[in-house]
Every structure is written in C-alpha cells, then in structure tokens.
Motif scaffolding. Structure first.
Motif, mmCIF file in Angstrom:
data_model
loop_
_atom_site.group_PDB
_atom_site.id
_atom_site.type_symbol
_atom_site.label_atom_id
_atom_site.label_comp_id
_atom_site.label_asym_id
_atom_site.label_seq_id
_atom_site.Cartn_x
_atom_site.Cartn_y
_atom_site.Cartn_z
ATOM 1 N N GLU A 108 30.295 54.278 24.531
ATOM 2 C CA GLU A 108 31.138 54.586 22.400
ATOM 3 C C GLU A 108 32.461 54.110 22.726
ATOM 4 O OE1 GLU A 108 31.889 58.992 21.180
ATOM 5 O OE2 GLU A 108 30.357 58.720 22.457
ATOM 6 N N HIS A 109 33.392 54.386 23.942
ATOM 7 C CA HIS A 109 34.889 53.697 24.410
ATOM 8 C C HIS A 109 35.145 52.775 24.204
ATOM 9 C CE1 HIS A 109 35.479 58.339 22.681
ATOM 10 N NE2 HIS A 109 33.921 58.484 23.734
ATOM 11 N N ALA A 110 34.715 51.561 25.055
ATOM 12 C CA ALA A 110 35.560 50.231 25.475
ATOM 13 C C ALA A 110 35.331 49.632 24.441
ATOM 14 C CB ALA A 110 35.092 50.626 26.818
ATOM 15 N N SER A 111 35.239 48.645 25.200
ATOM 16 C CA SER A 111 34.707 47.287 24.525
ATOM 17 C C SER A 111 33.769 46.436 24.777
ATOM 18 C CB SER A 111 36.156 45.857 25.008
ATOM 19 O OG SER A 111 36.271 45.490 26.529
ATOM 20 N N SER A 112 32.606 45.693 24.242
ATOM 21 C CA SER A 112 31.892 45.412 24.084
ATOM 22 C C SER A 112 31.201 44.398 26.127
ATOM 23 C CB SER A 112 30.814 44.794 22.828
ATOM 24 O OG SER A 112 31.578 43.874 22.525
ATOM 25 N N ASP A 113 32.773 43.584 25.981
ATOM 26 C CA ASP A 113 32.572 43.115 26.893
ATOM 27 C C ASP A 113 33.187 43.396 27.941
ATOM 28 O OD1 ASP A 113 35.043 42.701 25.810
ATOM 29 O OD2 ASP A 113 35.568 40.632 25.796
ATOM 30 N N VAL A 114 33.202 44.594 27.961
ATOM 31 C CA VAL A 114 34.244 45.710 29.711
ATOM 32 C C VAL A 114 32.830 44.516 30.449
ATOM 33 C CG1 VAL A 114 32.919 46.998 28.755
ATOM 34 C CG2 VAL A 114 35.516 47.000 30.471
ATOM 35 N N GLU A 115 33.522 44.078 32.188
ATOM 36 C CA GLU A 115 32.985 44.299 32.582
ATOM 37 C C GLU A 115 32.396 44.975 34.023
ATOM 38 O OE1 GLU A 115 31.351 41.428 34.980
ATOM 39 O OE2 GLU A 115 32.281 39.955 32.820
ATOM 40 N N LYS A 116 30.834 46.329 34.077
ATOM 41 C CA LYS A 116 31.047 47.775 34.753
ATOM 42 C C LYS A 116 29.960 47.107 36.243
ATOM 43 C CE LYS A 116 28.467 47.207 30.907
ATOM 44 N NZ LYS A 116 29.119 46.676 30.247
ATOM 45 N N MET A 117 30.719 48.037 36.600
ATOM 46 C CA MET A 117 30.234 48.112 38.186
ATOM 47 C C MET A 117 29.294 49.696 38.776
ATOM 48 S SD MET A 117 31.957 47.083 41.398
ATOM 49 C CE MET A 117 31.993 44.990 40.996
ATOM 50 N N ILE A 118 28.475 49.414 39.155
ATOM 51 C CA ILE A 118 28.191 50.743 39.786
ATOM 52 C C ILE A 118 28.715 51.587 41.128
ATOM 53 C CG2 ILE A 118 26.797 52.483 40.381
ATOM 54 C CD1 ILE A 118 25.393 51.681 37.673
ATOM 55 N N LEU A 119 29.359 52.332 41.404
ATOM 56 C CA LEU A 119 30.073 52.072 42.454
ATOM 57 C C LEU A 119 29.568 53.598 44.134
ATOM 58 C CD1 LEU A 119 33.928 51.128 43.384
ATOM 59 C CD2 LEU A 119 31.716 49.629 43.604
ATOM 60 N N GLY A 120 28.561 54.108 44.576
ATOM 61 C CA GLY A 120 28.304 54.472 45.197
ATOM 62 C C GLY A 120 28.981 55.586 46.721
ATOM 63 N N ASN A 121 29.706 55.936 46.326
ATOM 64 C CA ASN A 121 30.779 56.422 47.816
ATOM 65 C C ASN A 121 30.414 57.640 49.142
ATOM 66 O OD1 ASN A 121 33.797 56.080 48.593
ATOM 67 N ND2 ASN A 121 34.497 57.496 46.956
ATOM 68 N N LYS A 122 31.213 57.508 48.936
ATOM 69 C CA LYS A 122 31.621 58.583 50.646
ATOM 70 C C LYS A 122 30.313 58.258 51.730
ATOM 71 C CE LYS A 122 33.001 62.706 47.926
ATOM 72 N NZ LYS A 122 32.567 64.291 47.295
ATOM 73 N N CYS A 123 30.336 56.926 52.073
ATOM 74 C CA CYS A 123 29.398 56.320 53.235
ATOM 75 C C CYS A 123 30.504 55.924 54.226
ATOM 76 C CB CYS A 123 28.645 54.959 52.420
ATOM 77 S SG CYS A 123 27.855 54.953 51.109
#
Length: 185
Positions: A108-123
C-alpha cells in the motif's frame, strides 16, 4: 566537502513491537548490544557505509516503531525506501503471523520495485543457532547488492531506449512476481 560514498541506500526495518529491530540495527551499525528493552517511539535511523562490488555504499537504515499507534508516522517512511526488512521474533509465533499484515502495508505505501527481505531475529542462543552471525549479516549485503544491480539494470534499460528496434505494445499488464529473500539472524 567531498562525498565519501558512491551510493546512498535508504533501508527500512519494520515488524511488530519487541521483535528486536533496534537491537538488530545497533548490532549491525555499531556492533553493540543492550539487554534493556526500550520501545522505539516513532522512527530513528543509523548509518553504516559498506563496500559492495568495488563501490562504497552508505546504508541509511531506518528503525520504525512497531506499535499500531505509530503506524501513520512510520508508513510515511515507506516511500523512497529502496529496501524493506520485515523482522519477526523466532520465539513469537504471532510476530511471524503478522508478517502478512506488514506485507500489505508495503504494497500500500512503498514503491512497487522495493527490495524486500524477511528476517527471523533473536537467534542468539548458541545451543539453538542454525545460522551464523556472518551469514545473517550477509542479509544486509544481499539487499544492498540487489538494489545496486537494480540501479545498474535500470541504467542499462534507459540507455537502450533509443535503439530503433520495434516495441511491442500490449493492453495486458504483466504482473511481475516478486519473491522475498529470507534469513534467520
């Protein structure tokens, strides 16, 4: 004053409150860690300059508040972000389930070509760790490299515009599928 970098990339850390976005940022930018939990109010940022493919890249990493009451403020920072990291707490199932809501915010709010990454934290518990710190840190380099390659390909595409070759025009818009990168820190 001379510029000390070749590129400036604006990155954004988003996710539920308490998933460790601020700790992640401090570890990457200053190699420090604080066990005291203080919830981010609004938005803050840190800078780290790295070397990528022979270029000096300044990463401006924005740390957002995860609470709903700050959502209006923080979503304004999605615009202009070149990379967004969605952070969840591997010890909190709800924070992982909420990733889908954060993805909707990005759409909804970012540009369509923004790079995205999912990070699992607290490892950080060594007896449970399956991904090394070095490998987790590479997530930031991966995103920077992806943005750098995107910029390079856009420059190449723009330069090829006046080749005189025929251009096929169709009424259907092709939907480009964008996959997420995923990393456990």
């Amino acid at each position: 004053m001379a510029k000390t970098y070749d590129y400036l990339f604006k990155l954004l850390l988003i996710g539920d409150s308490g998933v460790g976005k601020t700790c992640l940022l401090f570890r990457f930018s200053e190699d420090s860690f604080n066990t005291t939990f203080i919830s981010t109010i609004g938005i803050d940022f840190k800078i780290r300059t790295i070397e990528l493919d022979g270029k000096r890249v300044k990463l401006q990493i924005w740390d957002t508040a995860g609470q709903e009451r700050f959502r209006t403020i923080t979503t304004a920072y999605y615009r202009g972000a070149m990379g967004i990291m969605l952070v969840y707490d591997i010890c909190n199932e709800k924070s992982f389930e909420n990733i889908k809501n954060w993805i909707r915010n990005i759409e909804e709010h970012a540009s369509s070509d923004v790079e995205k990454m999912i990070l699992g934290n607290k490892c950080d518990m060594t007896d449970r760790r399956q991904v090394s710190k070095d490998r987790g840190e590479k997530a930031f380099y991966t995103m920077g490299r992806d943005i750098l390659h995107n910029l390079s390909s856009k420059t190449t595409d723009n330069n090829a515009g006046g080749t005189g070759k025929p251009v096929k025009i169709t009424e259907k818009k092709s939907k480009r599928i964008k996959f997420f990168k995923c990393s456990l820190l």
